[in-house]
Design an enzyme around this catalytic site. Structure first.
Site, PDB file in Angstrom:
ATOM      1  N   GLY A 179      -0.392  -3.877 -16.328  1.00 51.79           N
ATOM      2  CA  GLY A 179      -0.948  -4.532 -15.157  1.00 51.79           C
ATOM      3  C   GLY A 179      -1.221  -3.518 -14.069  1.00 51.79           C
ATOM      4  O   GLY A 179      -1.449  -2.333 -14.341  1.00 51.79           O
ATOM      5  N   GLY A 180      -1.152  -3.962 -12.819  1.00 51.90           N
ATOM      6  CA  GLY A 180      -1.417  -3.094 -11.687  1.00 51.90           C
ATOM      7  C   GLY A 180      -0.144  -2.548 -11.076  1.00 51.90           C
ATOM      8  O   GLY A 180       0.940  -2.598 -11.669  1.00 51.90           O
ATOM      9  N   ASP A 181      -0.286  -2.036  -9.858  1.00 48.68           N
ATOM     10  CA  ASP A 181       0.849  -1.421  -9.185  1.00 48.68           C
ATOM     11  C   ASP A 181       1.945  -2.427  -8.864  1.00 48.68           C
ATOM     12  O   ASP A 181       3.115  -2.059  -8.783  1.00 48.68           O
ATOM     13  CB  ASP A 181       0.372  -0.747  -7.895  1.00 48.68           C
ATOM     14  CG  ASP A 181      -0.521   0.462  -8.183  1.00 48.68           C
ATOM     15  OD1 ASP A 181      -0.185   1.245  -9.082  1.00 48.68           O
ATOM     16  OD2 ASP A 181      -1.554   0.604  -7.514  1.00 48.68           O
ATOM     17  N   GLY A 235      -4.510  -3.729 -13.922  1.00 45.27           N
ATOM     18  CA  GLY A 235      -4.471  -4.626 -12.776  1.00 45.27           C
ATOM     19  C   GLY A 235      -5.557  -4.334 -11.761  1.00 45.27           C
ATOM     20  O   GLY A 235      -6.496  -3.576 -12.005  1.00 45.27           O
TER      21      GLY A 235
END
Length: 369
Positions: A123-125, A161
């Site tokens: 996913g992202g941060d 993400g």
């Protein structure tokens, strides 16, 4: 219930549970409570611990299916056949889907305690941030409950993400296939982690950048506009400027004397270089240096950001008037006015308001690089 769902994902749950799809659905929908700081009852596992398989790496992939407005889920489904073909011969692959805030943290703690070779954030941060916090509990690193095993759990990342700012520090392409190649090689490097301590001594951990005041407020508002992709940071900044006032701060560096910084617009504490969708805000930060880079912007107006935005993105803003930088291993920040309304965030996650203490934990985690 959380552990039962985890075992279903591994294919090791009791047959009665495997047959009861409604139990699995409920487990998927409800976040797990934080696990007690006690060993697991291994009689519940039925199939043995996660680390029981010989000669194969146990990899736990923590996926946020709602990340990037559902894009993470779609991309993960497309990526999964390649991941299985590339890693399936040498690794046991577990998919663990998050169901709400902090679920990724719970899954990570449980995986480490059961001896996973690596926990990979998909996913992202934001997902990466939750996974990193799962490496710690009650102020201490989480460890494998099998004391006979010395191997530690590594952190991995497949960026899928809205933002992938941490990956930019390593120069990684935003390509999940490249990430899978890194995981296949399994090469590890020790990296630093930042810890933030509030007034009640509650600890929160971060891997990328923590920031204070305007930029933190912009990140808080940006979370409302995630459906617009990286434009969410622009919308968040515009909203944050409404009613913004620069504030005087008191700062203590490396347990030294208090210093006064007037008219602070934003203060950024970088363990890595990028935030806000690609701004190279702390350009000299290195997550293996044992120090933060602290960048302070003072007496900025809204038009300063417009005129100097390109410098923030390419990392040349340190030459601008009213921008200062220093290397520290700890920093305390207080507002002088005492309004209690100065925003604090880390890795894009809102953490409340000043005062706060920040400290680097050198070589705290091994990361697959």
């Amino acid at each position: 219930m959380g552990w039962c769902y985890y075992q279903v994902a591994l294919g090791r749950a009791p047959p009665s549970l495997m047959a009861n799809s409604s139990v699995v659905a409920r487990a998927e929908q409800r976040p797990m409570a934080p696990p007690p700081d006690l060993p697991f009852d291994r009689t519940l596992l039925r199939g043995g611990s996660l680390s029981a398989s010989r000669g194969r790496r146990d990899l736990v992939f923590v996926v946020n299916p709602r990340g990037a407005n559902g894009k993470t889920w779609k991309e993960w489904k497309k990526l999964l056949p390649y991941l299985r073909s590339r890693l399936g011969e040498d690794c046991n692959i577990c998919e663990s889907f998050t169901s709400g805030p902090c679920h990724a943290t719970d899954i990570t703690r449980e995986s480490i305690r059961e001896g996973a070779d690596a926990v990979i954030a998909v996913g992202g941060d934001g997902t990466l941030h939750e996974v990193v916090n799962g490496f710690f509990w009650a102020g201490k690193p989480v460890t494998n409950q099998d004391t006979a095993t010395s191997c530690s759990t590594a952190l991995g990342l497949i960026p899928l993400g809205t933002g992938s700012d941490f990956a930019r520090t390593f120069g990684w392409k935003n390509d999940p296939h490249d990430a899978i190649e890194r995981i296949a090689k399994g090469q590890r490097s020790q990296i630093d982690v930042g810890v933030i301590v509030g007034e009640n001594e509650h600890r929160h951990y971060f891997l990328n950048v923590a920031d204070i005041h305007l930029s933190a407020k912009a990140g808080y508002y940006a979370s409302r506009y995630k459906r617009f992709g990286n434009l969410c940071y622009v919308f968040g900044a515009l909203q944050a400027f409404i009613g913004h006032r620069n504030q005087d701060f008191r700062i203590k560096v490396n347990d030294g004397e208090w210093e006064t910084y007037p008219q602070v617009t934003a203060l950024c504490i970088g363990n890595a270089k990028f935030f806000g969708g690609g701004m190279k805000i702390t350009p000299n930060a290195d997550p293996s240096s044992g120090n933060f880079e602290v960048v302070i912007l003072q007496d900025f107006r809204w038009y300063d950001f417009i005129l100097k935005l390109h410098k923030l993105y390419n990392g040349t803003h340190l030459s601008v008037n009213n921008v200062s930088s220093r290397s520290v291993h700890s920093i305390e920040v207080e507002e002088i006015s005492g309004t209690g309304s100065i925003f604090v965030q880390s890795d894009g996650e809102h953490l409340g308001f000043l005062p706060r203490k920040f400290r680097v934990l050198p070589s705290a985690i091994e990361m697959i690089c």
